[in-house]
Design a protein around this motif. Structure first.
Motif, PDB file in Angstrom:
ATOM      1  N   HIS A  31      -8.098  -6.521   6.928  1.00 32.44           N
ATOM      2  CA  HIS A  31      -7.819  -5.433   7.864  1.00 32.44           C
ATOM      3  C   HIS A  31      -8.996  -4.475   7.967  1.00 32.44           C
ATOM      4  CE1 HIS A  31      -5.642  -1.523   8.972  1.00 32.44           C
ATOM      5  NE2 HIS A  31      -5.723  -2.252  10.055  1.00 32.44           N
TER       6      HIS A  31
ATOM      7  N   HIS B  31       0.583  -4.920   8.404  1.00 30.28           N
ATOM      8  CA  HIS B  31      -0.281  -4.367   9.437  1.00 30.28           C
ATOM      9  C   HIS B  31       0.506  -4.098  10.717  1.00 30.28           C
ATOM     10  CE1 HIS B  31      -3.690  -4.729  12.510  1.00 30.28           C
ATOM     11  NE2 HIS B  31      -3.823  -3.568  11.916  1.00 30.28           N
ATOM     12  N   ASP B 109      -2.317  -6.624   2.547  1.00 29.93           N
ATOM     13  CA  ASP B 109      -3.067  -5.562   3.207  1.00 29.93           C
ATOM     14  C   ASP B 109      -2.697  -4.203   2.614  1.00 29.93           C
ATOM     15  OD1 ASP B 109      -4.615  -7.030   4.897  1.00 29.93           O
ATOM     16  OD2 ASP B 109      -3.188  -6.990   6.553  1.00 29.93           O
ATOM     17  N   TYR B 110      -1.416  -4.054   2.354  1.00 24.28           N
ATOM     18  CA  TYR B 110      -0.961  -2.800   1.767  1.00 24.28           C
ATOM     19  C   TYR B 110      -1.606  -2.583   0.404  1.00 24.28           C
ATOM     20  CZ  TYR B 110       2.199   0.315  -0.758  1.00 24.28           C
ATOM     21  OH  TYR B 110       2.724   1.313  -1.532  1.00 24.28           O
ATOM     22  N   ASP B 113      -5.175  -1.558   1.021  1.00 20.10           N
ATOM     23  CA  ASP B 113      -5.324  -0.208   1.563  1.00 20.10           C
ATOM     24  C   ASP B 113      -5.087   0.852   0.505  1.00 20.10           C
ATOM     25  OD1 ASP B 113      -5.805  -1.428   3.909  1.00 20.10           O
ATOM     26  OD2 ASP B 113      -3.920  -0.900   4.874  1.00 20.10           O
TER      27      ASP B 113
END
Lengths: 193, 193
Positions: A31, B31, B109-110, B113
Motif C-alpha cells: 500500500h 485497504h 496492510d493494517y 501501517d
DNA sequence: GCCTCAAGATACGTGAATGTTTCTTAGGGC
DNA sequence: GCCCTAAGAAACATTCACGTATCTTGAGGC
C-alpha cells in the motif's frame, strides 16, 4: 534535490530506484509503494519511474525480481545435529525474514484473487527437495547420531515450520532463544525419541 | 437512499453497520475498508459511522470483535486428552479457518501501517488466558493423566500453532489426518516424555 | 400527539496520490 | 567541443478518502 549529487543514468539509476523501492516495500508494504514515495526515496522524480514502469505492478514485479537473485540460506555442516539445526535457523532468521514478511504482506491479495496459496507458489518456484531440515537429519543419520528410521515430513520440517509460523505472527526476526527453544525443547526430543 | 427503508436506531443500526463492514473487509481487504464503502454498503452515511467509531482502527476492531463473538470455538471435555485435543482442533478447523484466512489475507496492510502484527491484534482483542490448549492440558493434569511438571508456552500451544501455520500456508481447512498427525506424532509424545 | 434526539443527506475544505505535460540542464557519444 | 538524449524539476487536472459542519426528517418516549 541535492545539487551536489551527480545525475545518474541507465542501469545505475535503475538499480538505485529498485533498491529504494525495496526499502519502501519492506517499510510500508504494498500500500505504501507509491510512485511518490519511491521517487523521493531514490532522489529522483516520478516521470523517471513512469518511463520505465508504467504501472505499479510493473514496478513491484521488477523490485521483487531484482531481489530474487538474493542470497541463498546456507546450511551449516558442523558434524553436530544441534549446531547444524540452530545454525540453519539463525541463517534463515538473518536472511529470510524480510522475504517471508514481504510475501505475506504482498502476495496475499494475489492469492485471494487467484485462489492459490503459499504452497502453490513454492511448488511453482521449484520446491527444493530434500529440504534443509531433511538434509540436516540425513547427515546426522549418516554419522550414526540418529537411528535410521522413517520419519514423517511434518516431523522432519517441524523446526522450519515453527520458525516460519513465528515470523508470520510477529513480522520480525526471531530472538535467538526462540530458535534454541524450537530445537532443544521440541525437535531434538522428538527425533531422539 | 431507498425511501422504502425504515430508519434504524441503536443496536439494530450498529449491528447492520458492523455486518456491512465485515462484508467489505472480506471482499476488499483492509485497504478497501473505508468509511465511504461501509456507509454505502450499510445504506447509511459517514457521519453516523464517525459518531460511533472515530478512527478506522476502532471500526476494524469492532468489526472483528463482533464476528469473533458470533463464532466461538468450543473446547470439548471428554475426559481423554487425545480426544479433547483432536476435538478442539476439529472445531477450530470448522470455525476459525475463515477468520485466520481473513486476517492473513486482508489485514497485512493494517499491520504494516500501524507497525503492529498478528500478536498485537490478538492482545488488543483480549487474549484468552489460559488458551484452549492450556485448558486441555490442565484438565489432563488434574485427572492424573499427565505429570504435574512445568511446561513452556511453546510446548503447551504447539498444536494450535501448527494448525495455524498450516492454515496460513494453504488458506484452506485442514484434512482430518493432519489434525491427528499433529496430536499423535508431535504433541502427545512431547507431553508424555 | 408532541418533543427530543439521532439518523441520514449534503456540502466543503484538505491532503495524498495519480497520470501527464512542459521545460531545463547535465552526461555521454561522436 | 557539440549534440542529443534522458534526468530531473515543476505544474496541471483528476480522483478518492478524510474529517467536519449543517440541516431535515423520522422514530421512540412521554
Amino acid at each position: 534535490m541535492n545539487p551536489q549529487r551527480t545525475r545518474r543514468r541507465g542501469p545505475a539509476l535503475e538499480n538505485a530506484i529498485l533498491d529504494a523501492a525495496w526499502d519502501v516495500l519492506v517499510e510500508h508494504g504494498y500500500h505504501g509503494l507509491t510512485y511518490e514515495a519511491v521517487a523521493a526515496r531514490a532522489h529522483t522524480s516520478r516521470p523517471v519511474l513512469y518511463r520505465r514502469w508504467p504501472t505499479r505492478d510493473d514496478l513491484l514485479l521488477a523490485t521483487i525480481t531484482r531481489y530474487r537473485a538474493a542470497q541463498p540460506v546456507e546450511i551449516p555442516d558442523t558434524g553436530d545435529l544441534r549446531a547444524d539445526a540452530i545454525g540453519f535457523l539463525r541463517n534463515a532468521d538473518a536472511g529470510l525474514t524480510g522475504m517471508i514478511t514481504l510475501i505475506s504482506v504482498q502476495l496475499m491479495d494475489y492469492f485471494r484473487d487467484t485462489g492459490t496459496n503459499f504452497t502453490t507458489l513454492r511448488d511453482a518456484l521449484g520446491s527444493p527437495t530434500p529440504t534443509p531440515c531433511e538434509i540436516i537429519v540425513a547427515r546426522a543419520v549418516a554419522r550414526g547420531d540418529l537411528p535410521d528410521v522413517p520419519r514423517s515430513r511434518r516431523l522432519l520440517n517441524l523446526p522450519f515450520d515453527l520458525f516460519r509460523h513465528d515470523v508470520l505472527m510477529t513480522l520480525r526476526p526471531l530472538p535467538a532463544h526462540s530458535l534454541t527453544e524450537i530445537v532443544d525443547e521440541i525437535w531434538l526430543p522428538l527425533l531422539r525419541r
